[in-house]
Design a protein around this motif. Structure first.
Motif, PDB file in Angstrom:
ATOM      1  N   PHE A 484     -32.055  38.011  -0.180  1.00 10.62           N
ATOM      2  CA  PHE A 484     -32.270  37.783   1.251  1.00 10.62           C
ATOM      3  C   PHE A 484     -31.862  36.351   1.589  1.00 10.62           C
ATOM      4  CE2 PHE A 484     -34.225  37.487   5.319  1.00 10.62           C
ATOM      5  CZ  PHE A 484     -34.538  38.770   5.746  1.00 10.62           C
ATOM      6  N   LEU A 485     -31.005  36.201   2.583  1.00  9.33           N
ATOM      7  CA  LEU A 485     -30.602  34.890   3.074  1.00  9.33           C
ATOM      8  C   LEU A 485     -30.868  34.794   4.569  1.00  9.33           C
ATOM      9  CD1 LEU A 485     -27.164  34.049   1.383  1.00  9.33           C
ATOM     10  CD2 LEU A 485     -29.330  32.847   1.088  1.00  9.33           C
ATOM     11  N   SER A 486     -31.341  33.626   4.987  1.00  3.97           N
ATOM     12  CA  SER A 486     -31.587  33.416   6.405  1.00  3.97           C
ATOM     13  C   SER A 486     -31.278  31.973   6.766  1.00  3.97           C
ATOM     14  CB  SER A 486     -33.045  33.740   6.753  1.00  3.97           C
ATOM     15  OG  SER A 486     -33.281  33.633   8.150  1.00  3.97           O
ATOM     16  N   TRP A 487     -30.872  31.754   8.003  1.00  6.23           N
ATOM     17  CA  TRP A 487     -30.785  30.386   8.525  1.00  6.23           C
ATOM     18  C   TRP A 487     -31.240  30.380   9.975  1.00  6.23           C
ATOM     19  CZ3 TRP A 487     -27.701  29.289  12.718  1.00  6.23           C
ATOM     20  CH2 TRP A 487     -26.584  30.089  12.957  1.00  6.23           C
ATOM     21  N   HIS A 488     -31.667  29.217  10.403  1.00  7.27           N
ATOM     22  CA  HIS A 488     -32.209  29.080  11.757  1.00  7.27           C
ATOM     23  C   HIS A 488     -31.932  27.665  12.241  1.00  7.27           C
ATOM     24  CE1 HIS A 488     -35.527  30.989  14.445  1.00  7.27           C
ATOM     25  NE2 HIS A 488     -34.717  30.233  15.183  1.00  7.27           N
ATOM     26  N   GLY A 489     -31.484  27.534  13.492  1.00  3.56           N
ATOM     27  CA  GLY A 489     -31.167  26.234  14.059  1.00  3.56           C
ATOM     28  C   GLY A 489     -32.388  25.525  14.625  1.00  3.56           C
ATOM     29  N   TRP A 490     -32.455  24.220  14.383  1.00  2.93           N
ATOM     30  CA  TRP A 490     -33.557  23.426  14.913  1.00  2.93           C
ATOM     31  C   TRP A 490     -33.537  23.341  16.430  1.00  2.93           C
ATOM     32  CZ3 TRP A 490     -38.113  21.641  13.574  1.00  2.93           C
ATOM     33  CH2 TRP A 490     -38.436  21.506  12.224  1.00  2.93           C
ATOM     34  N   ASN A 491     -32.390  23.580  17.035  1.00  2.00           N
ATOM     35  CA  ASN A 491     -32.297  23.536  18.498  1.00  2.00           C
ATOM     36  C   ASN A 491     -31.985  24.910  19.080  1.00  2.00           C
ATOM     37  OD1 ASN A 491     -31.016  20.354  17.935  1.00  2.00           O
ATOM     38  ND2 ASN A 491     -32.821  20.678  19.191  1.00  2.00           N
ATOM     39  N   ARG A 522     -33.967  32.937   0.352  1.00  2.54           N
ATOM     40  CA  ARG A 522     -33.750  31.528   0.661  1.00  2.54           C
ATOM     41  C   ARG A 522     -33.480  31.361   2.159  1.00  2.54           C
ATOM     42  NH1 ARG A 522     -31.158  28.550  -4.670  1.00  2.54           N
ATOM     43  NH2 ARG A 522     -32.457  29.713  -6.146  1.00  2.54           N
ATOM     44  N   LEU A 523     -34.070  30.303   2.687  1.00  2.12           N
ATOM     45  CA  LEU A 523     -33.992  29.978   4.102  1.00  2.12           C
ATOM     46  C   LEU A 523     -33.369  28.596   4.264  1.00  2.12           C
ATOM     47  CD1 LEU A 523     -34.849  30.232   7.168  1.00  2.12           C
ATOM     48  CD2 LEU A 523     -37.070  29.261   6.456  1.00  2.12           C
ATOM     49  N   TYR A 524     -32.472  28.468   5.242  1.00  2.00           N
ATOM     50  CA  TYR A 524     -31.830  27.188   5.543  1.00  2.00           C
ATOM     51  C   TYR A 524     -32.058  26.848   7.015  1.00  2.00           C
ATOM     52  CZ  TYR A 524     -29.342  27.672   1.099  1.00  2.00           C
ATOM     53  OH  TYR A 524     -29.027  27.801  -0.235  1.00  2.00           O
ATOM     54  N   LEU A 525     -32.379  25.592   7.287  1.00  2.00           N
ATOM     55  CA  LEU A 525     -32.584  25.114   8.646  1.00  2.00           C
ATOM     56  C   LEU A 525     -31.429  24.193   9.027  1.00  2.00           C
ATOM     57  CD1 LEU A 525     -36.422  24.372   8.520  1.00  2.00           C
ATOM     58  CD2 LEU A 525     -35.244  26.544   8.995  1.00  2.00           C
ATOM     59  N   ILE A 526     -30.903  24.370  10.240  1.00  2.00           N
ATOM     60  CA  ILE A 526     -29.673  23.706  10.662  1.00  2.00           C
ATOM     61  C   ILE A 526     -29.983  22.704  11.778  1.00  2.00           C
ATOM     62  CG2 ILE A 526     -27.295  24.035  11.374  1.00  2.00           C
ATOM     63  CD1 ILE A 526     -28.055  25.631   8.849  1.00  2.00           C
ATOM     64  N   PRO A 527     -29.951  21.393  11.509  1.00  2.00           N
ATOM     65  CA  PRO A 527     -30.151  20.415  12.589  1.00  2.00           C
ATOM     66  C   PRO A 527     -29.099  20.590  13.684  1.00  2.00           C
ATOM     67  CG  PRO A 527     -30.332  19.345  10.454  1.00  2.00           C
ATOM     68  CD  PRO A 527     -29.811  20.734  10.199  1.00  2.00           C
TER      69      PRO A 527
END
Length: 609
Positions: A484-491, A522-527
């Motif tokens: 499972f992969l995920s990402w999400h933007g801080w804005n 794994r989760l990634y957050l995108i400034p």
């Protein structure tokens, strides 16, 4: 060819006959792409009807529903076979009722046998309440699947989630009760049926099973990815689910809260776009310095405590400030923006940002849900329709349609409290249409609706079919060997990033800690990252690095098929002006930290810590 009329089950044989007539002669090189051949090879079930089989040659125009996404050509990029299915039981009722449905419409795009790469790569749905026209024999609803199948050579499919309208009217029966089967379909079953049907068609059309099955979706499609892992852990080998509407009712009610703050605190008069941008850009300017340079977006949102109520440069002179421009803000307006940044509370209060800026994932006291990162654009300029709806709800129908905070309007409140009159006038129901009576609600009544939504939407047996997608137990998905992969933007301008953080920490607490979870999730957050937009900041000159198209899909296939787990990844600005920036993104809870020297616009100047 007859149209699909919701509720007209008697039309299904006619549609099947029309599909056979239209596609009886398969295109050269596609001998199996006909209704007769598909009927013979495809073993469906009693709830499944084939409504169209149609071959497309490379370059053929797709008859797509408007508007066509600019990034898509609207033409077939390779020879393809389109199969449209209807999966019942749907929800019976009067033909003109939004809740009446024949079932789940599915569009499946099959590459020719010579072009199939052996994979399934299914695509998630639209945003918000989803809905679409996958069940129509005349239109292609979601051409991303067609583009994926044509460009990659993978089977690709999409679904309307079991209903046509995109507002919340579909979720309520004509008698005012919740349409439980439709909620189940929207929550998780529709995407499960997509997985089942694409696998069955792979065997029918190619005579062999897929080598690997993947799902990818964003926003509501992102939530659907999480639902698949929770409800149907054996469906996919790899799931990419980004920007997810996890905790669906909490998200939608929190968006309504933004609407309510304007009504309660500002007399229903929204802030202008210029006012919102002025405040958001002031927050960026106060918090975007890294290595002595202004990046134009905020790297460390947790450290940003900017408070417009204490900024004399923004406050109107009449409010004791120094700003005499039309974009100045009053103290009441500054307080409302602080509320949007903090998130929903039980009584509409907001603490001083110096004490609590709302970024902490742990909710306590009056704090019900999360707000938006400082510097985020406070309106979704590219979602004109949603903003226009909000302006109409506020009684400002003549305005531009892009002012104030974007919202799912009051539909979710009407559904949670089973009172359609609370919604705006787009909400249609036989027991009473929307009348905008939400305007009379107090903060406490909104908090009660929030709690009601949590109760209705959590758990598979609830009246909303588990739409909150909040079960942290992914042990069955892990046992299946899924990744499972995920990402999400801080804005993210629609879904606060804390949704993803909150869920990840809940999974870690349930399943043995961060290290154990990172073996498969794994989760990634995108400034600076926005909601399906180049960036989500209010700064038009910002150029933050962004995830490249296909970057996470490549990482996923490497993880599943080669055993190469993703770790530190590098992303780049999508454009070169004013300057291209590269930075690393790190598996949560790590984040990119400046090493203290070097160019802050270069990835080598950061470590994952």
């Amino acid at each position: 060819m007859p149209k699909i009329v919701p509720g007209s089950v008697s039309l299904l044989p006619l549609l099947l006959w029309a599909g056979a007539a239209q596609a009886a002669d398969a295109a050269p090189g596609q001998p199996g792409c006909s209704t007769a051949a598909m009927q013979k090879a495809f073993k469906g079930d009693r709830l499944t009807t084939v409504i169209l089989v149609k071959p497309y040659a490379k370059g053929d125009k797709l008859v797509v529903k408007e508007p066509v996404t600019p990034m898509l050509t609207g033409t077939a990029v390779n020879d393809l076979c389109l199969v449209k299915l209807m999966v019942g039981p749907g929800n019976p009722g009067p033909a003109d009722a939004p809740s009446t449905s024949q079932g789940i419409g599915i569009e499946i795009w099959l590459p020719t046998p010579a072009n199939w790469n052996g994979r399934i790569h299914n695509i998630g749905g639209h945003g918000g309440f989803d809905g679409g026209l996958q069940g129509s024999p005349d239109l292609v609803d979601w051409p991303y699947a067609a583009a994926t199948a044509g460009s990659e050579g993978a089977i690709s499919a999409s679904t309307d989630s079991g209903h046509v309208p995109k507002d919340g009217s579909w979720g309520m029966n004509p008698d005012g009760t919740l349409a439980k089967q439709l909620w189940i379909d929207f929550a998780e079953r529709a995407q499960h049926e997509v997985a089942l049907k694409t696998k069955a068609l792979a065997l029918a059309y190619y005579g062999r099973k897929q080598s690997h099955a993947y799902y990818e979706g964003a926003s509501t499609g992102g939530r659907h990815g999480y639902a698949l892992a929770q409800f149907h852990p054996d469906d996919y080998d790899g799931i990419i689910a980004t920007l997810p509407t996890l905790y669906f009712s909490s998200w939608a009610t929190n968006n309504f809260y933004k609407l309510l703050t304007v009504q309660r605190d500002l007399g229903g008069v929204p802030l202008s776009e210029e006012q919102q941008d002025l405040v958001s850009n002031a927050a960026i300017n106060a918090c975007d310095i890294v290595g002595g340079e202004h990046l134009g977006y905020v790297m460390d949102n947790a450290a940003c405590h900017y408070d417009p109520a204490q900024d004399a440069k923004l406050l109107c002179k009449s409010a004791g400030g120094q700003n005499e421009s039309p974009s100045c803000v009053s103290r009441a307006q500054a307080a409302v923006i602080n509320k949007w940044w903090y998130g929903m509370t039980t009584d509409g209060s907001v603490p001083s940002p110096a004490v609590d800026n709302g970024v902490d994932v742990k909710l306590s006291g009056k704090h019900l849900w999360y707000g938006f990162g400082r510097g985020t654009s406070l309106y979704l300029a590219y979602f004109t329709k949603l903003n226009a709806q909000m302006m109409k709800l506020l009684g400002n129908g003549s305005a531009s349609g892009k002012s104030a905070a974007a919202s799912e309007n009051a539909d979710m409140i009407a559904l949670e409290l089973q009172n359609p009159t609370l919604a705006g006038d787009t909400f249609k129901n036989a027991s009473g249409n929307g009348q905008g009576l939400w305007k009379l609600m107090s903060y406490q009544q909104a908090a009660n609706a929030f709690d009601r939504g949590v109760a209705l939407g959590s758990g598979a047996g609830g009246a909303m079919g588990g739409v909150n997608t909040d079960n942290p137990d992914l042990s069955a998905f892990r046992a299946h060997g899924g990744k499972f992969l995920s990402w999400h933007g801080w804005n993210d301008e629609s879904i606060p990033v804390q949704h993803s953080m909150h869920y990840y920490e809940a999974v870690a607490a349930k399943m043995g800690g961060i290290a154990a979870v990172q073996d498969f999730y794994r989760l990634y957050l995108i400034p600076g990252g926005g909601h399906t937009s180049p960036h989500g900041t209010a700064n038009p000159n910002a150029n933050p690095p962004a995830v490249a198209g296909g970057q996470f899909y490549k990482a996923m296939t490497d993880w599943v098929e080669k055993g190469i787990a993703p770790d530190r990844m590098e992303i780049s600005s999508p454009k070169t002006t004013p300057v291209s920036i590269t930075q690393p993104i790190c598996p949560y809870p790590q984040k990119a930290v400046y090493i203290g020297s070097g160019d802050p616009k270069v990835a080598a100047s950061f470590n994952c810590q």
